[in-house]
Design an enzyme around this catalytic site. Sequence first.
Site, mmCIF file in Angstrom:
data_model
loop_
_atom_site.group_PDB
_atom_site.id
_atom_site.type_symbol
_atom_site.label_atom_id
_atom_site.label_comp_id
_atom_site.label_asym_id
_atom_site.label_seq_id
_atom_site.Cartn_x
_atom_site.Cartn_y
_atom_site.Cartn_z
ATOM 1 N N PRO A 9 -11.248 -0.187 -2.648
ATOM 2 C CA PRO A 9 -11.233 -1.508 -3.268
ATOM 3 C C PRO A 9 -10.209 -2.458 -2.670
ATOM 4 C CG PRO A 9 -10.293 0.158 -4.734
ATOM 5 C CD PRO A 9 -10.927 0.892 -3.602
ATOM 6 N N ASN A 10 -10.639 -3.709 -2.542
ATOM 7 C CA ASN A 10 -9.816 -4.839 -2.103
ATOM 8 C C ASN A 10 -9.486 -4.838 -0.611
ATOM 9 O OD1 ASN A 10 -9.574 -6.076 -4.726
ATOM 10 N ND2 ASN A 10 -8.237 -4.365 -5.263
ATOM 11 N N ARG A 17 -5.528 -11.263 1.175
ATOM 12 C CA ARG A 17 -4.698 -10.738 0.080
ATOM 13 C C ARG A 17 -3.268 -10.451 0.562
ATOM 14 N NH1 ARG A 17 -5.617 -4.192 -0.653
ATOM 15 N NH2 ARG A 17 -4.512 -4.528 -2.593
ATOM 16 N N TYR A 22 0.243 -6.755 3.524
ATOM 17 C CA TYR A 22 -0.846 -6.129 4.287
ATOM 18 C C TYR A 22 -1.119 -6.789 5.643
ATOM 19 C CZ TYR A 22 -1.606 -3.884 -0.206
ATOM 20 O OH TYR A 22 -1.433 -3.165 -1.357
ATOM 21 N N ASN A 73 -8.948 5.087 3.399
ATOM 22 C CA ASN A 73 -7.953 4.336 2.645
ATOM 23 C C ASN A 73 -8.613 4.051 1.299
ATOM 24 O OD1 ASN A 73 -6.140 2.624 1.458
ATOM 25 N ND2 ASN A 73 -5.858 1.317 3.255
ATOM 26 N N ALA A 76 -6.271 1.420 -4.315
ATOM 27 C CA ALA A 76 -5.627 1.798 -5.584
ATOM 28 C C ALA A 76 -6.181 3.103 -6.157
ATOM 29 C CB ALA A 76 -5.791 0.664 -6.592
ATOM 30 N N GLU A 97 -5.747 10.558 5.123
ATOM 31 C CA GLU A 97 -5.456 9.458 4.188
ATOM 32 C C GLU A 97 -4.611 8.403 4.914
ATOM 33 O OE1 GLU A 97 -3.534 10.719 0.527
ATOM 34 O OE2 GLU A 97 -2.605 8.749 0.300
ATOM 35 N N HIS A 99 -2.754 4.384 4.763
ATOM 36 C CA HIS A 99 -2.336 3.166 4.053
ATOM 37 C C HIS A 99 -1.687 2.207 5.033
ATOM 38 C CE1 HIS A 99 -3.194 5.090 0.276
ATOM 39 N NE2 HIS A 99 -2.526 6.146 0.704
ATOM 40 N N ARG A 106 7.311 1.298 -2.274
ATOM 41 C CA ARG A 106 6.763 0.340 -3.236
ATOM 42 C C ARG A 106 6.902 0.850 -4.682
ATOM 43 N NH1 ARG A 106 1.108 -1.741 -1.359
ATOM 44 N NH2 ARG A 106 1.663 -3.343 -2.883
#
Length: 158
Positions: A9-10, A17, A22, A73, A76, A97, A99, A106
């Site tokens: 998502p996103n 964004r 990012y 990725n 969330a 995985e 990111h 964070r």
Amino acid sequence: MKVMVIQGPNLNMLGIREQQIYGAMKLEEIHTQMKAFADANGMEIEFFQSNLEGELVDKIQECLGEADGIIINAGAYTHTSIAIRDAIAAVQLPTIEVHLSNVYRREEFRQKSMIAPVCAGVITGFGPFSYHLAMVAMNQIFQEIKAIKAQQQQQQQA
Ligand code: DQA
């Protein structure tokens, strides 16, 4: 050998964004760079993005017999989704995985990954370059799988 790149998502909003976190690169540009790496290294590659958890689970399941490895990725959902974790565990394909941001710098809720324990490894914090590093790692995994298969074939012939 084929790698399936799954974006959660996103990530379709990259370039728009939270650029301070990012960066400015769009998802399509990241995919273009990954495709170039795949072509240069004789790998097949396919891309998938969804904002829906169930669609991500479906895509992981479809990888069975379709792909040899997964770069994901999960956005969330990384921090919440037992369903995605179970799907990765079910297909038993080498999974990396990824990111863009360093999730360990964070918020606390980003510092827990549901999926990391069922992945071969995690790459986090290098911006779009995280995906390149994942491609290098996946290429290495593919080379190792090929070497093991060649060895097994030799043993069967002997
Ligand atoms: C992300 C980190 C996640 O915590 C976040 O929800 C994202 C992007 C990253 O690539 O840095 O959507 O996966």
